[in-house]
Design an enzyme around this catalytic site. Sequence first.
Site, PDB file in Angstrom:
ATOM      1  CB  SER A 143      41.579   5.536  32.860  1.00  0.00           C
ATOM      2  OG  SER A 143      42.897   5.924  33.153  1.00  0.00           O
ATOM      3  CB  CYS A 144      39.125   5.567  37.283  1.00  0.00           C
ATOM      4  SG  CYS A 144      38.602   5.874  38.967  1.00  0.00           S
ATOM      5  N   PRO A 145      40.759   8.486  37.955  1.00  0.00           N
ATOM      6  CG  PRO A 145      41.295  10.015  39.684  1.00  0.00           C
ATOM      7  CD  PRO A 145      41.902   8.985  38.719  1.00  0.00           C
TER       8      PRO A 145
END
Length: 81
Positions: free
Chosen positions: A17-19
Amino acid sequence: MSAEFDIAETLDVKGASCPMPVVKTKSAVDGLDAGEVLEVLATDPGSMSDLDGWADGTEGVELLDQTESDDVYKHYVRKTE
């Protein structure tokens, strides 16, 4: 809609997941030659806007296409210089 590019390399960031998708994409693009295309496979819906924004604000890369199927988001990034 199908993306037909000459893929130099595929980066699998599914589950990240981000980033991380953007971080790993940047790293992978750095290893490409100019004109080569990186295919990024992600499962994070946020990767659509994250990679779009990253490519917009980054010199030397071009986001060619983004597709979604079966909960996998595919991004095609060309190194332009």
